[in-house]
Design a protein around this motif. Structure first.
Motif, PDB file in Angstrom:
ATOM      1  N   MET A  32      40.748 -34.352  -1.393  1.00  0.00           N
ATOM      2  CA  MET A  32      39.807 -34.752  -2.438  1.00  0.00           C
ATOM      3  C   MET A  32      38.535 -35.229  -1.756  1.00  0.00           C
ATOM      4  SD  MET A  32      42.087 -36.629  -5.366  1.00  0.00           S
ATOM      5  CE  MET A  32      40.781 -36.469  -6.595  1.00  0.00           C
ATOM      6  N   GLY A  33      37.428 -34.996  -2.417  1.00  0.00           N
ATOM      7  CA  GLY A  33      36.173 -35.358  -1.780  1.00  0.00           C
ATOM      8  C   GLY A  33      35.113 -35.760  -2.789  1.00  0.00           C
ATOM      9  N   TRP A  34      34.080 -36.369  -2.263  1.00  0.00           N
ATOM     10  CA  TRP A  34      32.898 -36.716  -3.047  1.00  0.00           C
ATOM     11  C   TRP A  34      31.713 -35.925  -2.519  1.00  0.00           C
ATOM     12  CZ3 TRP A  34      33.106 -39.454  -7.424  1.00  0.00           C
ATOM     13  CH2 TRP A  34      34.219 -40.277  -7.638  1.00  0.00           C
ATOM     14  N   PHE A  35      30.968 -35.361  -3.442  1.00  0.00           N
ATOM     15  CA  PHE A  35      29.755 -34.637  -3.136  1.00  0.00           C
ATOM     16  C   PHE A  35      28.629 -35.271  -3.950  1.00  0.00           C
ATOM     17  CE2 PHE A  35      31.408 -30.819  -0.945  1.00  0.00           C
ATOM     18  CZ  PHE A  35      32.761 -31.026  -1.141  1.00  0.00           C
ATOM     19  N   ARG A  36      27.400 -35.015  -3.537  1.00  0.00           N
ATOM     20  CA  ARG A  36      26.269 -35.513  -4.315  1.00  0.00           C
ATOM     21  C   ARG A  36      25.132 -34.511  -4.276  1.00  0.00           C
ATOM     22  NH1 ARG A  36      24.328 -40.625  -0.478  1.00  0.00           N
ATOM     23  NH2 ARG A  36      23.541 -39.387   1.282  1.00  0.00           N
ATOM     24  N   GLN A  37      24.339 -34.558  -5.319  1.00  0.00           N
ATOM     25  CA  GLN A  37      23.168 -33.688  -5.394  1.00  0.00           C
ATOM     26  C   GLN A  37      22.019 -34.462  -6.000  1.00  0.00           C
ATOM     27  OE1 GLN A  37      23.703 -29.949  -7.473  1.00  0.00           O
ATOM     28  NE2 GLN A  37      22.008 -29.049  -6.347  1.00  0.00           N
ATOM     29  N   ALA A  38      20.952 -34.579  -5.222  1.00  0.00           N
ATOM     30  CA  ALA A  38      19.735 -35.232  -5.683  1.00  0.00           C
ATOM     31  C   ALA A  38      18.799 -34.173  -6.244  1.00  0.00           C
ATOM     32  CB  ALA A  38      19.080 -35.982  -4.527  1.00  0.00           C
ATOM     33  N   GLY A  40      16.170 -31.537  -6.698  1.00  0.00           N
ATOM     34  CA  GLY A  40      15.429 -30.731  -5.742  1.00  0.00           C
ATOM     35  C   GLY A  40      16.111 -30.531  -4.409  1.00  0.00           C
ATOM     36  N   LYS A  41      17.326 -31.041  -4.270  1.00  0.00           N
ATOM     37  CA  LYS A  41      18.039 -30.916  -3.003  1.00  0.00           C
ATOM     38  C   LYS A  41      19.365 -30.179  -3.216  1.00  0.00           C
ATOM     39  CE  LYS A  41      16.132 -34.975  -0.685  1.00  0.00           C
ATOM     40  NZ  LYS A  41      16.450 -36.193   0.092  1.00  0.00           N
ATOM     41  N   GLU A  42      19.886 -29.661  -2.122  1.00  0.00           N
ATOM     42  CA  GLU A  42      21.182 -29.003  -2.189  1.00  0.00           C
ATOM     43  C   GLU A  42      22.307 -30.023  -2.279  1.00  0.00           C
ATOM     44  OE1 GLU A  42      20.107 -24.933   0.337  1.00  0.00           O
ATOM     45  OE2 GLU A  42      21.664 -26.311   1.042  1.00  0.00           O
ATOM     46  N   ARG A  43      23.395 -29.594  -2.841  1.00  0.00           N
ATOM     47  CA  ARG A  43      24.569 -30.459  -2.886  1.00  0.00           C
ATOM     48  C   ARG A  43      25.114 -30.667  -1.481  1.00  0.00           C
ATOM     49  NH1 ARG A  43      29.081 -27.942  -6.377  1.00  0.00           N
ATOM     50  NH2 ARG A  43      29.354 -26.688  -4.472  1.00  0.00           N
ATOM     51  N   GLU A  44      25.515 -31.891  -1.174  1.00  0.00           N
ATOM     52  CA  GLU A  44      26.069 -32.185   0.145  1.00  0.00           C
ATOM     53  C   GLU A  44      27.393 -32.933   0.010  1.00  0.00           C
ATOM     54  OE1 GLU A  44      23.954 -34.903   2.665  1.00  0.00           O
ATOM     55  OE2 GLU A  44      23.653 -36.389   1.072  1.00  0.00           O
ATOM     56  N   GLY A  45      28.255 -32.686   0.966  1.00  0.00           N
ATOM     57  CA  GLY A  45      29.497 -33.430   1.024  1.00  0.00           C
ATOM     58  C   GLY A  45      29.237 -34.829   1.549  1.00  0.00           C
ATOM     59  N   VAL A  46      29.835 -35.817   0.924  1.00  0.00           N
ATOM     60  CA  VAL A  46      29.632 -37.210   1.295  1.00  0.00           C
ATOM     61  C   VAL A  46      30.843 -37.754   2.045  1.00  0.00           C
ATOM     62  CG1 VAL A  46      29.253 -39.541   0.418  1.00  0.00           C
ATOM     63  CG2 VAL A  46      28.108 -37.594  -0.664  1.00  0.00           C
ATOM     64  N   ALA A  47      32.018 -37.573   1.477  1.00  0.00           N
ATOM     65  CA  ALA A  47      33.242 -38.093   2.093  1.00  0.00           C
ATOM     66  C   ALA A  47      34.423 -37.280   1.597  1.00  0.00           C
ATOM     67  CB  ALA A  47      33.441 -39.565   1.747  1.00  0.00           C
ATOM     68  N   TYR A  58      33.255 -38.421   6.913  1.00  0.00           N
ATOM     69  CA  TYR A  58      32.045 -38.882   6.224  1.00  0.00           C
ATOM     70  C   TYR A  58      30.826 -38.135   6.766  1.00  0.00           C
ATOM     71  CZ  TYR A  58      34.905 -42.908   4.856  1.00  0.00           C
ATOM     72  OH  TYR A  58      35.884 -43.713   4.344  1.00  0.00           O
ATOM     73  N   VAL A  59      29.865 -37.921   5.908  1.00  0.00           N
ATOM     74  CA  VAL A  59      28.577 -37.438   6.380  1.00  0.00           C
ATOM     75  C   VAL A  59      27.906 -38.586   7.130  1.00  0.00           C
ATOM     76  CG1 VAL A  59      27.304 -38.093   4.285  1.00  0.00           C
ATOM     77  CG2 VAL A  59      26.513 -36.171   5.674  1.00  0.00           C
ATOM     78  N   ASP A  60      27.119 -38.267   8.137  1.00  0.00           N
ATOM     79  CA  ASP A  60      26.555 -39.297   9.012  1.00  0.00           C
ATOM     80  C   ASP A  60      25.753 -40.352   8.246  1.00  0.00           C
ATOM     81  OD1 ASP A  60      25.843 -37.177  11.922  1.00  0.00           O
ATOM     82  OD2 ASP A  60      27.676 -38.164  11.241  1.00  0.00           O
ATOM     83  N   SER A  61      25.061 -39.940   7.213  1.00  0.00           N
ATOM     84  CA  SER A  61      24.149 -40.857   6.521  1.00  0.00           C
ATOM     85  C   SER A  61      24.865 -41.982   5.772  1.00  0.00           C
ATOM     86  CB  SER A  61      23.255 -40.072   5.554  1.00  0.00           C
ATOM     87  OG  SER A  61      24.039 -39.399   4.590  1.00  0.00           O
ATOM     88  N   VAL A  62      26.183 -41.862   5.572  1.00  0.00           N
ATOM     89  CA  VAL A  62      26.909 -42.914   4.828  1.00  0.00           C
ATOM     90  C   VAL A  62      27.930 -43.642   5.683  1.00  0.00           C
ATOM     91  CG1 VAL A  62      26.602 -41.574   2.707  1.00  0.00           C
ATOM     92  CG2 VAL A  62      28.803 -41.489   3.929  1.00  0.00           C
ATOM     93  N   LYS A  63      28.083 -43.227   6.919  1.00  0.00           N
ATOM     94  CA  LYS A  63      29.061 -43.873   7.798  1.00  0.00           C
ATOM     95  C   LYS A  63      28.755 -45.359   7.936  1.00  0.00           C
ATOM     96  CE  LYS A  63      30.394 -39.855  10.569  1.00  0.00           C
ATOM     97  NZ  LYS A  63      30.330 -39.213  11.916  1.00  0.00           N
ATOM     98  N   GLY A  64      29.788 -46.172   7.813  1.00  0.00           N
ATOM     99  CA  GLY A  64      29.632 -47.610   7.914  1.00  0.00           C
ATOM    100  C   GLY A  64      29.229 -48.279   6.609  1.00  0.00           C
ATOM    101  N   ARG A  65      28.865 -47.494   5.610  1.00  0.00           N
ATOM    102  CA  ARG A  65      28.458 -48.047   4.316  1.00  0.00           C
ATOM    103  C   ARG A  65      29.413 -47.632   3.181  1.00  0.00           C
ATOM    104  NH1 ARG A  65      23.879 -46.508   1.990  1.00  0.00           N
ATOM    105  NH2 ARG A  65      23.805 -44.431   2.919  1.00  0.00           N
TER     106      ARG A  65
END
Length: 125
Positions: A32-38, A40-47, A58-65
């Motif tokens: 199971m995973g979480w994705f996000r899409q802002a 004008g941006k492409e969908r990216e996997g988050v965790a 985790y994607v690097d931008s959310v590691k530790g948070r």
């Protein structure tokens, strides 16, 4: 078939926290995973969390948070989001994958075939 229902989105100021939940009906999935899409941006996997061994990616931008977790008894996945920043603003989608490919870390965000309807997260500065 797996049906996914997200909840927990909302608006928060930078530095705040939110917890997203995803309830799954059925258990035919390997990850199971979480994705996000802002806008004008492409969908990216988050965790992602593997139902096989509990491993997480985790994607690097959310590691530790952000922290992804799963309650197998409730068939529910969570995403605890701390220290939110405006760049985290997006529609967040819960997803599940029935193919074992997702269990490999290099393919953590591949081959997801079940999707929730999305929940909006807005972080203001």
């Amino acid at each position: 078939q797996v049906q996914l229902t997200e909840s927990g989105g909302g608006s928060v100021q930078a530095g705040g926290s939110l917890r997203l939940s995803c309830a799954a009906s059925g258990s035919d999935y390997k990850c199971m995973g979480w994705f996000r899409q802002a806008p004008g941006k492409e969908r990216e996997g988050v965790a992602r969390i593997s139902s096989i061994d509990g491993s997480t990616v985790y994607v690097d931008s959310v590691k530790g948070r952000f922290t992804i977790s799963q309650d197998n008894a409730k068939n529910t996945m969570y995403l605890q989001m701390n220290s939110l920043i405006p760049e985290d603003t997006a529609m967040y989608y819960c997803a599940a994958a029935s193919h074992v490919l997702c269990a490999y870390s290099n393919y953590a965000f591949r081959a997801y075939n079940y999707w929730g309807q999305g929940t909006q997260v807005t972080v203001s500065s």
